[in-house]
Design an enzyme around this catalytic site. Structure first.
Site, PDB file in Angstrom:
ATOM      1  N   ALA A 109       0.836  -1.203   0.000  1.00 32.37           N
ATOM      2  CA  ALA A 109       0.000   0.000   0.000  1.00 32.37           C
ATOM      3  C   ALA A 109       0.877   1.263   0.000  1.00 32.37           C
ATOM      4  O   ALA A 109       1.960   1.254   0.580  1.00 32.37           O
ATOM      5  CB  ALA A 109      -0.917  -0.004   1.226  1.00 32.37           C
ATOM      6  N   PRO A 110       0.431   2.321  -0.695  1.00 34.27           N
ATOM      7  CA  PRO A 110      -0.860   2.491  -1.381  1.00 34.27           C
ATOM      8  C   PRO A 110      -0.905   1.995  -2.821  1.00 34.27           C
ATOM      9  O   PRO A 110      -1.934   2.095  -3.478  1.00 34.27           O
ATOM     10  CB  PRO A 110      -1.056   4.009  -1.345  1.00 34.27           C
ATOM     11  CG  PRO A 110       0.331   4.556  -1.404  1.00 34.27           C
ATOM     12  CD  PRO A 110       1.187   3.590  -0.612  1.00 34.27           C
ATOM     13  N   GLY A 111       0.211   1.465  -3.353  1.00 38.64           N
ATOM     14  CA  GLY A 111       0.140   0.763  -4.619  1.00 38.64           C
ATOM     15  C   GLY A 111       0.922   1.358  -5.770  1.00 38.64           C
ATOM     16  O   GLY A 111       1.001   0.742  -6.830  1.00 38.64           O
ATOM     17  N   GLY A 112       1.521   2.542  -5.608  1.00 36.12           N
ATOM     18  CA  GLY A 112       2.253   3.142  -6.716  1.00 36.12           C
ATOM     19  C   GLY A 112       3.389   2.263  -7.209  1.00 36.12           C
ATOM     20  O   GLY A 112       3.551   2.037  -8.422  1.00 36.12           O
ATOM     21  N   LYS A 113       4.188   1.759  -6.281  1.00 37.66           N
ATOM     22  CA  LYS A 113       5.308   0.894  -6.673  1.00 37.66           C
ATOM     23  C   LYS A 113       4.796  -0.437  -7.215  1.00 37.66           C
ATOM     24  O   LYS A 113       5.408  -1.023  -8.118  1.00 37.66           O
ATOM     25  CB  LYS A 113       6.250   0.670  -5.478  1.00 37.66           C
ATOM     26  CG  LYS A 113       6.914   1.950  -4.975  1.00 37.66           C
ATOM     27  CD  LYS A 113       7.782   1.683  -3.765  1.00 37.66           C
ATOM     28  CE  LYS A 113       8.328   2.980  -3.181  1.00 37.66           C
ATOM     29  NZ  LYS A 113       7.261   3.811  -2.564  1.00 37.66           N
ATOM     30  N   ASP A 131       0.046  -6.455   2.271  1.00 42.23           N
ATOM     31  CA  ASP A 131       0.122  -5.328   3.201  1.00 42.23           C
ATOM     32  C   ASP A 131      -0.577  -5.741   4.482  1.00 42.23           C
ATOM     33  O   ASP A 131      -1.618  -6.421   4.444  1.00 42.23           O
ATOM     34  CB  ASP A 131      -0.516  -4.066   2.625  1.00 42.23           C
ATOM     35  CG  ASP A 131       0.013  -2.818   3.321  1.00 42.23           C
ATOM     36  OD1 ASP A 131       1.003  -2.250   2.839  1.00 42.23           O
ATOM     37  OD2 ASP A 131      -0.556  -2.431   4.367  1.00 42.23           O
ATOM     38  N   ASP A 176       9.668  -2.104   0.563  1.00 42.58           N
ATOM     39  CA  ASP A 176       9.599  -0.667   0.802  1.00 42.58           C
ATOM     40  C   ASP A 176       9.003  -0.499   2.192  1.00 42.58           C
ATOM     41  O   ASP A 176       7.795  -0.397   2.361  1.00 42.58           O
ATOM     42  CB  ASP A 176       8.748   0.015  -0.268  1.00 42.58           C
ATOM     43  CG  ASP A 176       8.770   1.531  -0.133  1.00 42.58           C
ATOM     44  OD1 ASP A 176       9.875   2.099  -0.060  1.00 42.58           O
ATOM     45  OD2 ASP A 176       7.683   2.134  -0.077  1.00 42.58           O
ATOM     46  N   CYS A 228      11.792   5.676   3.019  1.00 39.40           N
ATOM     47  CA  CYS A 228      11.753   7.113   2.732  1.00 39.40           C
ATOM     48  C   CYS A 228      12.256   7.860   3.968  1.00 39.40           C
ATOM     49  O   CYS A 228      11.614   8.779   4.468  1.00 39.40           O
ATOM     50  CB  CYS A 228      10.356   7.561   2.323  1.00 39.40           C
ATOM     51  SG  CYS A 228       9.058   7.192   3.518  1.00 39.40           S
TER      52      CYS A 228
END
Length: 466
Positions: A109-113, A131, A176, A228
């Site tokens: 989540a949230p799913g961009g990668k 997730d 991530d 991050c």
């Protein structure tokens, strides 16, 4: 203030640069299953956007600003692009997943990668997404469906479990990891109560997730770990412990020409890190405006003992398009929506009491533990028929030849701002609503109204799509 004292020890003379760094500009990435780069660049020009190419990914664009905003375009609703930060796109590129591989995104989540990984795989092979947060499932599923990701299976499990449930199963694994978010001096960081003890708590979670990823990877498999955050407690210190205990080696990440990129640290406040960690990549929020990030690529060099779980994974079969359970449903979709059943021959399906899912032919069986979804939600069971989902209607496009309704510009604006508009007709019916012949979603008609489920009210940007 404890945070400023920590940042001073972390950054030294570069603290003023960190505090003065400007936010990363809005960045959008083309969803390759829905749109191509040339068409999207034409749309950016039509919208009057000033943009620059992403420094690494040619299918991504850095916007000077986003005054419209683009999230209120029909193109966004149709899943032709997504917002994804400049730095956030680097971990999937470092992973370099290939079509027909078996890949894990451990904290999806949230799913961009996840969408990025599916695109790099060309929607082929097997992409297992996991997730641990039930709250993040709905937005994650919405993002995946809007982008037409079909090669995925989504689980809702603690990431620490995956390595024991599916040991040495994956060609590549992306971790991530959840992190402190100490990548830029935001108002959020200034407001929250921050202390170094939290770093140790989150670092323990990150280490357990990375251990799970290593267990899940095949021998010679690739693992990319990213956060991050710029703190060594979450990055080099985690990797130092991992390299001492587990059969992995550090590989160089791609040699991207980024002004804000630096190698992993060799030492910090008395800690001396393995030389190999200088192959890792640190992204600073200066001199270029990028979100602070850490990325390291590992390769598993040998097997390791893995304690078996008490309840092994149960595998559920998927069905081909001509399976006796599936073919009547596809015949019903042909009758109502005009889709030829032979179109679905390359895919496999999973059906439950109320929903039909479409996935790739690589998923012959799927894991049942924590299962949330399988591929693209194709249709929903009604009393005597199957209704296409809006995401399926967008993906199918010209395959739909029946139950079509072309919307006027006014109807489209009302549907996307209010979720409904007027249209003559009393009996309940469903249509694939189109604009300029292109399906945008499935609407219900009843008692003189058309209704469409929308993720949020749209102040629809007037463009040629509209």
């Amino acid at each position: 203030m404890e945070l400023i004292a920590y940042l001073k020890a972390l950054l030294g003379d570069e603290l003023p640069d960190f505090l003065a760094a400007v936010p990363e500009p809005p960045t959008v990435a083309v969803n390759s299953f829905k749109c191509d780069r040339r068409s999207f660049e034409n749309k950016l020009k039509q919208w009057g956007m000033t943009y620059a190419p992403h420094p690494v990914d040619p299918a991504s664009y850095i916007l000077a600003s986003d005054p419209l905003p683009l999230s209120h375009t029909l193109s966004f609703l149709m899943g032709e692009f997504r917002y994804q930060g400049i730095s956030s796109q680097l971990p999937a590129l470092a992973l370099d997943p290939q079509p027909d591989e078996t890949v894990l995104d451990l904290a999806a989540a949230p799913g961009g990668k996840s969408i990025q990984v599916a695109a790099l795989m060309k929607n082929r092979g097997r992409l297992l997404l996991n997730d641990s947060s039930i709250k993040r499932m709905e937005p994650l599923m919405a993002n995946l469906s809007r982008a037409a990701v079909a090669n995925d299976v989504l689980l809702n499990l603690p990431g620490q479990m995956i390595g024991r449930l599916l040991p040495e199963f994956f060609d590549r694994v992306l971790v991530d990891a959840p992190c402190s978010g100490l990548n830029f001096y935001t108002a959020r960081l200034q407001r929250q109560h921050w202390n170094v003890h939290y770093l140790q708590t989150i670092a323990n979670i990150q280490e357990q997730l990375l251990i799970s990823a290593i267990k899940a990877a095949k021998i010679n498999g690739v693992i990319v770990y990213s956060t991050c955050s710029m703190t060594p407690e979450e990055n080099e210190m985690v990797l130092q412990r991992i390299l001492q205990r587990y059969p992995v080696m550090v590989e160089p990440v791609p040699d991207w020409k980024l002004s804000s990129a630096r190698p992993g640290w060799s030492h910090h406040q008395g800690y001396v890190f393995p030389v190999a960690l200088q192959r890792a990549l640190r992204i600073y929020p200066f001199p270029d405006p990028m979100e602070g990030f850490f990325i390291v690529r590992l390769r598993k060099t040998a097997g390791l003992p893995i304690r078996p779980v008490n309840h092994p994974v149960r595998w559920l079969p998927t069905q081909p398009f001509d399976d006796p359970q599936i073919s009547p449903i596809l015949a019903n979709l042909h009758q109502l929506w005009g889709i030829e059943p032979s179109f679905f021959a390359p895919y496999r399906f999973r059906v439950n009491t109320h929903k039909l899912w479409l996935t790739t032919n690589a998923w012959l069986t799927i894991p049942d533990s924590g299962l949330v979804k399988t591929g693209l939600p194709l249709a929903v069971k009604k009393s005597h028929f199957w209704k296409l989902t809006s995401s399926a209607a967008q993906w199918l496009g010209a395959q739909i030849t029946r139950s079509l309704m072309e919307l006027s510009s006014d109807q489209l604006h009302q549907l996307l701002s209010k979720g409904e508009t007027t249209n003559p007709g009393e009996a309940l019916r469903y249509y694939a609503a189109t604009r300029h012949g292109k399906p945008i979603g499935v609407v219900s008609q009843s008692h003189g109204k058309l209704k469409l489920k929308i993720p949020h009210p749209f102040r629809l940007v007037q463009d040629t799509d509209v």
